[in-house]
Design a protein around this motif. Structure first.
Motif, PDB file in Angstrom:
ATOM      1  N   SER A 110       0.920  -1.484  -0.049  1.00  0.00           N
ATOM      2  CA  SER A 110       0.159  -0.113  -0.077  1.00  0.00           C
ATOM      3  C   SER A 110       0.740   1.362  -0.166  1.00  0.00           C
ATOM      4  O   SER A 110       1.765   1.110   0.642  1.00  0.00           O
ATOM      5  CB  SER A 110      -0.919  -0.114   1.255  1.00  0.00           C
ATOM      6  OG  SER A 110      -1.796   1.320   1.333  1.00  0.00           O
ATOM      7  N   GLU A 129     -10.331   6.256  -8.318  1.00  0.00           N
ATOM      8  CA  GLU A 129      -8.905   5.502  -7.492  1.00  0.00           C
ATOM      9  C   GLU A 129      -8.299   6.070  -6.382  1.00  0.00           C
ATOM     10  O   GLU A 129      -8.095   5.288  -5.718  1.00  0.00           O
ATOM     11  CB  GLU A 129      -7.937   5.598  -8.834  1.00  0.00           C
ATOM     12  CG  GLU A 129      -8.269   4.570 -10.109  1.00  0.00           C
ATOM     13  CD  GLU A 129      -7.442   5.139 -11.082  1.00  0.00           C
ATOM     14  OE1 GLU A 129      -7.100   4.080 -12.002  1.00  0.00           O
ATOM     15  OE2 GLU A 129      -7.035   6.099 -11.418  1.00  0.00           O
ATOM     16  N   TYR A 133      -8.243   3.901  -2.960  1.00  0.00           N
ATOM     17  CA  TYR A 133      -7.063   3.816  -2.190  1.00  0.00           C
ATOM     18  C   TYR A 133      -7.081   4.185  -0.860  1.00  0.00           C
ATOM     19  O   TYR A 133      -6.882   3.513  -0.008  1.00  0.00           O
ATOM     20  CB  TYR A 133      -5.863   4.275  -3.140  1.00  0.00           C
ATOM     21  CG  TYR A 133      -4.819   3.440  -3.107  1.00  0.00           C
ATOM     22  CD1 TYR A 133      -3.951   3.123  -1.906  1.00  0.00           C
ATOM     23  CD2 TYR A 133      -4.287   3.184  -4.188  1.00  0.00           C
ATOM     24  CE1 TYR A 133      -3.026   2.322  -1.868  1.00  0.00           C
ATOM     25  CE2 TYR A 133      -3.081   2.225  -4.099  1.00  0.00           C
ATOM     26  CZ  TYR A 133      -2.345   1.777  -3.113  1.00  0.00           C
ATOM     27  OH  TYR A 133      -1.283   1.347  -3.256  1.00  0.00           O
ATOM     28  N   THR A 136      -9.126   1.686   1.220  1.00  0.00           N
ATOM     29  CA  THR A 136      -8.409   0.458   1.536  1.00  0.00           C
ATOM     30  C   THR A 136      -7.172   0.470   1.667  1.00  0.00           C
ATOM     31  O   THR A 136      -6.619  -0.577   2.123  1.00  0.00           O
ATOM     32  CB  THR A 136      -8.550  -0.588   0.235  1.00  0.00           C
ATOM     33  OG1 THR A 136      -7.937   0.309  -0.868  1.00  0.00           O
ATOM     34  CG2 THR A 136     -10.213  -0.584  -0.138  1.00  0.00           C
ATOM     35  N   CYS A 137      -6.398   1.625   1.960  1.00  0.00           N
ATOM     36  CA  CYS A 137      -5.009   1.577   2.257  1.00  0.00           C
ATOM     37  C   CYS A 137      -4.554   0.939   3.600  1.00  0.00           C
ATOM     38  O   CYS A 137      -3.441   0.522   3.686  1.00  0.00           O
ATOM     39  CB  CYS A 137      -4.306   2.945   2.107  1.00  0.00           C
ATOM     40  SG  CYS A 137      -4.763   4.173   3.041  1.00  0.00           S
ATOM     41  N   GLN A 146     -10.178  -6.428  -5.003  1.00  0.00           N
ATOM     42  CA  GLN A 146      -9.383  -5.098  -4.361  1.00  0.00           C
ATOM     43  C   GLN A 146      -7.756  -5.179  -4.350  1.00  0.00           C
ATOM     44  O   GLN A 146      -7.306  -4.137  -4.724  1.00  0.00           O
ATOM     45  CB  GLN A 146      -9.836  -4.919  -2.803  1.00  0.00           C
ATOM     46  CG  GLN A 146     -11.175  -4.511  -2.581  1.00  0.00           C
ATOM     47  CD  GLN A 146     -11.385  -4.632  -1.033  1.00  0.00           C
ATOM     48  OE1 GLN A 146     -11.089  -5.615  -0.346  1.00  0.00           O
ATOM     49  NE2 GLN A 146     -12.471  -3.747  -0.614  1.00  0.00           N
ATOM     50  N   LYS A 147      -7.258  -6.395  -4.390  1.00  0.00           N
ATOM     51  CA  LYS A 147      -5.551  -6.531  -4.566  1.00  0.00           C
ATOM     52  C   LYS A 147      -5.582  -6.269  -6.219  1.00  0.00           C
ATOM     53  O   LYS A 147      -4.658  -5.588  -6.171  1.00  0.00           O
ATOM     54  CB  LYS A 147      -5.517  -8.070  -4.163  1.00  0.00           C
ATOM     55  CG  LYS A 147      -5.311  -8.389  -2.578  1.00  0.00           C
ATOM     56  CD  LYS A 147      -4.864  -9.670  -2.362  1.00  0.00           C
ATOM     57  CE  LYS A 147      -5.107  -9.906  -0.956  1.00  0.00           C
ATOM     58  NZ  LYS A 147      -4.971 -11.401  -0.615  1.00  0.00           N
ATOM     59  N   ARG A 150      -5.779  -2.677  -6.573  1.00  0.00           N
ATOM     60  CA  ARG A 150      -4.635  -1.845  -5.963  1.00  0.00           C
ATOM     61  C   ARG A 150      -3.416  -2.023  -7.038  1.00  0.00           C
ATOM     62  O   ARG A 150      -2.692  -1.129  -7.018  1.00  0.00           O
ATOM     63  CB  ARG A 150      -4.356  -2.421  -4.535  1.00  0.00           C
ATOM     64  CG  ARG A 150      -3.053  -1.771  -3.794  1.00  0.00           C
ATOM     65  CD  ARG A 150      -2.903  -2.220  -2.379  1.00  0.00           C
ATOM     66  NE  ARG A 150      -3.721  -1.493  -1.618  1.00  0.00           N
ATOM     67  CZ  ARG A 150      -3.813  -2.034  -0.455  1.00  0.00           C
ATOM     68  NH1 ARG A 150      -2.918  -2.961   0.024  1.00  0.00           N
ATOM     69  NH2 ARG A 150      -4.603  -1.528   0.528  1.00  0.00           N
ATOM     70  N   LYS A 151      -3.175  -3.124  -7.341  1.00  0.00           N
ATOM     71  CA  LYS A 151      -1.955  -3.661  -7.920  1.00  0.00           C
ATOM     72  C   LYS A 151      -1.995  -2.577  -9.326  1.00  0.00           C
ATOM     73  O   LYS A 151      -1.022  -2.072  -9.763  1.00  0.00           O
ATOM     74  CB  LYS A 151      -1.883  -5.252  -8.256  1.00  0.00           C
ATOM     75  CG  LYS A 151      -0.389  -5.376  -9.121  1.00  0.00           C
ATOM     76  CD  LYS A 151      -0.637  -7.019  -9.208  1.00  0.00           C
ATOM     77  CE  LYS A 151       0.613  -7.234  -9.829  1.00  0.00           C
ATOM     78  NZ  LYS A 151       0.831  -8.757  -9.897  1.00  0.00           N
ATOM     79  N   ASN A 154      -1.309   0.945  -8.435  1.00  0.00           N
ATOM     80  CA  ASN A 154       0.114   0.908  -8.279  1.00  0.00           C
ATOM     81  C   ASN A 154       1.112   0.943  -9.425  1.00  0.00           C
ATOM     82  O   ASN A 154       1.975   1.821  -9.726  1.00  0.00           O
ATOM     83  CB  ASN A 154       0.618  -0.225  -7.331  1.00  0.00           C
ATOM     84  CG  ASN A 154       0.274  -0.005  -5.943  1.00  0.00           C
ATOM     85  OD1 ASN A 154      -0.412   0.944  -5.371  1.00  0.00           O
ATOM     86  ND2 ASN A 154       0.355  -1.172  -5.192  1.00  0.00           N
TER      87      ASN A 154
END
Length: 165
Positions: A110, A129, A133, A136-137, A146-147, A150-151, A154
């Motif tokens: 994160s 976004e 983030y 969920t951070c 969610q993963k 996030r990826k 990132n």
């Protein structure tokens, strides 16, 4: 023993010289005539990694973690290395670079709020976004979806941070 003492002495002298040069250069671009006031005129406009070597305003070479600072009062800009921004300007560039380095090593990690705010201001990520983030951070357990999101975010940020400016 004397060698190490002399080495430390000359490193200290060099640090003082570099700090003086940075202060002189920033003061030339500032409205204030006092260093403590001049520092408050500056904000981070952009941070990025550069493959090409650059030189900081202090004279340090090479630098690859670059910060473009913007003066709030007169819109002057200065490109400074991340170390000088942290040590002398007291701006959070180290938090941004540290978070991005963590994500480089492991794409599922994160980012912190400083980094998210910076990339959102740069319009590198959308409002959705950013909100996703922020929501969920701090969560330890993310769903597979969610993963994945996030990826993806990132990876998008890493591409923008590594562009040669």
């Amino acid at each position: 023993m004397l060698f190490w003492i002399l080495l430390l002495f000359f490193e200290h002298i060099n640090l003082i010289r570099m700090a003086s040069r940075l202060i002189h250069e920033i003061m030339q671009l500032s409205e204030a005539t006092d260093w403590e006031l001049a520092k408050t005129e500056w904000v981070i406009k952009l941070v990025y990694f550069s493959k090409a070597s650059s030189t900081c305003l202090c004279g340090h070479y090479p630098i690859h973690e670059l910060c473009i600072l913007s003066n709030k009062k007169n819109q002057n800009e200065a490109t400074v290395g991340s170390c000088c921004v942290k040590k002398f300007m007291e701006l959070p560039s180290n938090k941004i670079f540290g978070a991005v380095k963590r994500v480089k090593k492991e794409a599922g990690k994160s980012l912190n709020e400083e980094t998210l705010t910076h990339v959102y201001k740069q319009q590198w990520i959308s409002q959705w976004e950013y909100d996703f983030y922020i929501d969920t951070c701090r969560k330890r357990k993310l769903t597979a979806k969610q993963k994945e999101v996030r990826k993806r975010i990132n990876e998008k940020i890493l591409v923008m941070m590594n562009k040669n400016k």
